[in-house]
Enzyme design. Structure first.
Site, mmCIF file in Angstrom:
data_model
loop_
_atom_site.group_PDB
_atom_site.id
_atom_site.type_symbol
_atom_site.label_atom_id
_atom_site.label_comp_id
_atom_site.label_asym_id
_atom_site.label_seq_id
_atom_site.Cartn_x
_atom_site.Cartn_y
_atom_site.Cartn_z
ATOM 1 N N GLY A 8 0.805 -1.280 -0.015
ATOM 2 C CA GLY A 8 -0.014 -0.020 0.150
ATOM 3 C C GLY A 8 0.808 1.481 0.066
ATOM 4 C CB SER A 10 0.946 3.769 4.991
ATOM 5 O OG SER A 10 0.218 5.147 4.471
ATOM 6 C CG ASP A 102 -5.435 -0.676 -3.515
ATOM 7 O OD1 ASP A 102 -5.657 -0.279 -4.693
ATOM 8 O OD2 ASP A 102 -5.121 -0.105 -2.395
ATOM 9 C CG ASP A 122 -8.974 -1.435 1.258
ATOM 10 O OD1 ASP A 122 -8.395 -1.023 2.346
ATOM 11 O OD2 ASP A 122 -8.214 -1.852 0.087
HETATM 12 N N1 LIG Z 1 0.361 -2.773 12.945
HETATM 13 C C1 LIG Z 1 -0.208 -2.170 12.199
HETATM 14 N N2 LIG Z 1 0.925 -1.086 11.936
HETATM 15 C C2 LIG Z 1 0.691 -0.031 11.282
HETATM 16 N N3 LIG Z 1 -0.523 0.396 11.071
HETATM 17 C C3 LIG Z 1 -1.521 -0.336 11.379
HETATM 18 C C4 LIG Z 1 -1.359 -1.359 12.102
HETATM 19 N N4 LIG Z 1 -2.725 -2.082 12.435
HETATM 20 C C5 LIG Z 1 -3.475 -1.228 11.932
HETATM 21 N N5 LIG Z 1 -2.898 -0.218 11.117
HETATM 22 C C6 LIG Z 1 -3.323 1.117 10.789
HETATM 23 O O1 LIG Z 1 -3.622 0.699 9.235
HETATM 24 C C7 LIG Z 1 -3.381 2.022 8.568
HETATM 25 C C8 LIG Z 1 -2.940 1.668 7.307
HETATM 26 O O2 LIG Z 1 -3.884 0.809 6.447
HETATM 27 P P1 LIG Z 1 -3.173 0.031 5.409
HETATM 28 O O3 LIG Z 1 -4.458 -0.781 4.786
HETATM 29 O O4 LIG Z 1 -2.065 -0.862 5.902
HETATM 30 O O5 LIG Z 1 -3.025 0.994 4.348
HETATM 31 P P2 LIG Z 1 -1.961 1.312 2.986
HETATM 32 O O6 LIG Z 1 -2.639 -0.157 2.338
HETATM 33 O O7 LIG Z 1 -2.542 2.381 2.369
HETATM 34 O O8 LIG Z 1 -0.576 1.117 3.197
HETATM 35 C C9 LIG Z 1 -2.704 2.899 9.461
HETATM 36 O O9 LIG Z 1 -3.247 4.365 9.360
HETATM 37 C C10 LIG Z 1 -2.994 2.435 11.022
HETATM 38 O O10 LIG Z 1 -4.054 3.221 11.694
HETATM 39 C C1 LIG Z 2 -6.641 4.928 -4.208
HETATM 40 C C2 LIG Z 2 -5.443 4.365 -3.835
HETATM 41 C C3 LIG Z 2 -4.351 5.308 -3.861
HETATM 42 C C4 LIG Z 2 -5.566 3.720 -2.291
HETATM 43 O O1 LIG Z 2 -4.186 3.125 -1.798
HETATM 44 P P1 LIG Z 2 -4.044 2.821 -0.431
HETATM 45 O O2 LIG Z 2 -4.731 3.394 0.512
HETATM 46 O O3 LIG Z 2 -4.280 1.416 -0.454
HETATM 47 O O4 LIG Z 2 -2.400 2.864 -0.006
HETATM 48 C C5 LIG Z 2 -4.765 3.166 -4.887
HETATM 49 O O5 LIG Z 2 -5.915 2.418 -5.026
HETATM 50 C C6 LIG Z 2 -4.407 3.839 -6.223
HETATM 51 O O6 LIG Z 2 -3.459 4.315 -6.538
HETATM 52 N N1 LIG Z 2 -5.483 3.714 -7.300
HETATM 53 C C7 LIG Z 2 -5.294 4.622 -8.738
HETATM 54 C C8 LIG Z 2 -6.333 5.395 -8.759
HETATM 55 C C9 LIG Z 2 -7.530 4.744 -8.683
HETATM 56 O O7 LIG Z 2 -8.107 3.785 -8.387
HETATM 57 O O8 LIG Z 2 -8.744 5.471 -9.491
HETATM 58 K K LIG Z 3 -4.154 -0.950 0.421
#
Ligand SMILES: Nc1ncnc2c1ncn2[C@@H]1O[C@H](COP(=O)(O)OP(=O)(O)O)[C@@H](O)[C@H]1O
Ligand SMILES: CC(C)(COP(=O)(O)O)[C@@H](O)C(=O)NCCC(=O)O
Ligand SMILES: [K+]
Length: 249
Positions: A8, A10, A102, A122
């Site tokens: 993702g 982050s 995703d 999500d």
């Molecule tokens: N073990 C963990 N470590 C980090 N973040 C976590 C954890 N469990 C839950 N979170 C939460 O998940 C969020 C990130 O969600 P995630 O779906 O992993 O994001 P992305 O896919 O965009 O990287 C963070 O904002 C945090 O609040």
């Molecule tokens: C919307 C998102 C940034 C979400 O990313 P995430 O929160 O999972 O890190 C990702 O699905 C993305 O880059 N999408 C491309 C743009 C779109 O879906 O229209």
């Molecule tokens: K994601």
């Protein structure tokens, strides 16, 4: 054993599964490629035979991660790519390649599990909602700032909103009106997420009446699960779709 990665914006979610029955051997969440390699090397007791990846990061970043994995574990990673149609789901974007991978994989996983109309919520860096009709047509969805983005926008663009992570966590013990900055911001952002989820449910009801399944996934799913009691919480929904898009044997 197969290494599965969901990259993702982050965090990287990882897990190692057995080839024969897909049983989960180990898993975790890390914030860098290097941390990933260190964690997997330390915990995956048996040698990896394959790797599959879904990434919403840039091609360069994803390629670099694949190279690192090839070097560390001697496996060639398979990266999930966009498709117009897969497993009975038709991508609803005008340009199917633009739909976040995703979101696409979560939609595939959800339709596979629901075997009917479904709404996927999500909650990660961004908050996403996607709608798949009973006939497999992906109707599109919504993207909003998720909890980390809402919080950091307030912290970055105001002069008097400053607090640390520990007090943020404490503030979420309740959702009552905040009596301090940290409570006001953290609780307010959670209510925004819950409002997002409720609005998506209303949309689904307008489309399909009561005949649909709601899925809740992403790292911040726990923040809204009580507000959406009818949702199926499936933390690994993206991995369900990843296995469908990238079969390995
Ligand atoms: N073990 C963990 N470590 C980090 N973040 C976590 C954890 N469990 C839950 N979170 C939460 O998940 C969020 C990130 O969600 P995630 O779906 O992993 O994001 P992305 O896919 O965009 O990287 C963070 O904002 C945090 O609040
Ligand atoms: C919307 C998102 C940034 C979400 O990313 P995430 O929160 O999972 O890190 C990702 O699905 C993305 O880059 N999408 C491309 C743009 C779109 O879906 O229209
Ligand atoms: K994601």
């Amino acid at each position: 054993m197969i290494l599965e990665l969901d990259c993702g914006n982050s965090f990287i979610k990882w897990r190692v599964i057995h080839v024969a029955d897909a049983a989960i051997e180990s898993g975790g969440i890390v914030d860098s490629d290097q941390a990933l390699v260190a964690e997997v090397a330390a915990r995956a007791s048996v040698r990896l035979t394959g790797c599959r990846i879904v990434s919403v990061r840039s091609e360069e970043e994803t390629d670099a991660l694949c190279a690192l994995i090839a070097q560390a574990f001697a496996v060639q990673a398979r990266v999930a790519h966009p498709a117009q149609e897969m497993a009975g789901v038709r991508n609803g974007y005008d340009d199917y390649q633009r739909l976040g991978m995703d979101r696409w994989l979560a939609a595939l996983g959800a339709f596979h599990l629901a075997k009917g109309a479904c709404l996927v919520i999500d909650l990660g860096t961004a908050a996403k909602a996607d709608f798949v009709a009973a006939d497999g047509e992906h109707l599109g969805g919504y993207i909003c700032p998720g909890m980390p983005l809402m919080r950091s926008q307030l912290r970055t663009h105001t002069r008097r909103i400053r607090y640390d992570d520990a007090s943020a966590e404490r503030a979420l013990a309740s959702l009552a009106p905040g009596r301090s900055t940290v409570e006001a911001v953290e609780r307010g952002c959670v209510l925004m997420l819950q409002g997002f989820a409720h609005t998506q449910l209303e949309q689904a009801r307008a489309l399909w009446g009561g005949d649909f399944t709601v899925f809740l996934t992403g790292g911040d799913a726990p923040l809204v699960r009580e507000a959406v009691p009818q949702a199926r919480v499936v933390p690994d929904l993206v991995f369900v779709g990843l296995a469908m898009a990238c079969p390995l044997d």
